[in-house]
Design a protein around this motif. Sequence first.
Motif, PDB file in Angstrom:
ATOM      1  N   ASN A 252       0.865  -1.174   0.000  1.00  0.00           N
ATOM      2  CA  ASN A 252       0.000   0.000   0.000  1.00  0.00           C
ATOM      3  C   ASN A 252       0.901   1.222   0.000  1.00  0.00           C
TER       4      ASN A 252
ATOM      5  N   THR B 166      -2.681   4.172  -1.278  1.00  0.00           N
ATOM      6  CA  THR B 166      -3.225   4.525   0.030  1.00  0.00           C
ATOM      7  C   THR B 166      -4.621   5.143  -0.073  1.00  0.00           C
TER       8      THR B 166
ATOM      9  N   SER C 268      -6.828   1.879  -0.351  1.00  0.00           N
ATOM     10  CA  SER C 268      -6.548   0.774   0.567  1.00  0.00           C
ATOM     11  C   SER C 268      -7.524   0.693   1.735  1.00  0.00           C
TER      12      SER C 268
ATOM     13  N   VAL D 180      -5.221   0.781   5.020  1.00  0.00           N
ATOM     14  CA  VAL D 180      -4.933   2.134   5.489  1.00  0.00           C
ATOM     15  C   VAL D 180      -6.198   2.790   6.027  1.00  0.00           C
TER      16      VAL D 180
ATOM     17  N   ASN E  10       1.994   4.609   7.833  1.00  0.00           N
ATOM     18  CA  ASN E  10       1.792   3.590   6.810  1.00  0.00           C
ATOM     19  C   ASN E  10       3.113   2.854   6.610  1.00  0.00           C
TER      20      ASN E  10
END
Length: 253
Positions: free
Chosen positions: A94, A99, A102, A105, A158
């Motif tokens: 990701n 992101t 995702s 996330v 992340n």
Amino acid sequence: MRILIANDDGYLAPGLAALAQAMQGLGTLDIIAPEQNASGTSNALTLNRPLSVYTAANGYRYVNGTPSDCVHVALTGLLPRPDLVVSGINQGANMGDDTLYSGTVAAAMEGFLFGVPAIAFSQVDKGWGDLAAASAVARAVVERVIHQGLLGRAFLLNVNIPNRGDAAQLPWRITRLGRRHASEPVVRQTSPRGEPIYWIGPAGDAREAGPGTDFHATAHGAVSITPLQIDLTDHQHLGDWSGALGALAPEPR
């Protein structure tokens, strides 16, 4: 402390079990995940039907909804407020534009939106290869956050981990998001009834993957840690838009 664990691959995913095992001993664990794989659902909340929460044989809770649903329900009525939300370990990277889509996330972001520190964990490649090594990295990152006293404020990290047996020995790099090319074209097929159907194509290759990006770090044998924020405002061009459109705004009545 209390840790809420979620994911987007579903409550039966090996990555979720690995992350739960990695968090053992750090505090009270609450695990809540989607009933089915919900990859690519981003921050979607289910608003057109009620949600149900079930308990699996292993004690995990699962929801017939999205990753954001799972964390939202947990934080707003199902479970005590956690000190940390962790999401993953996702099957596949990701990074960059990923992101925005995702669910991994998004689950962490939902915690962040409620003022809870949150971390999303993903492996760079699919297939769950070297998952034990990735879980060791997740454990180390969470331990470092705790020992550095960083849980006093909300943050969103992340983390992308190369699929390597020595992942726990790799350096960590604080990175920014790279960029991908647009995804590949849709794949057109025909249904059994003769109707056209379309599969969303695979993600494009990295477009901006230079030094400092998450793509560059993982490609060069490092764990990528990217601090994220929610503000999507184009601050750099606010003045330009004010000059272009602000003067044309209708006078207030």
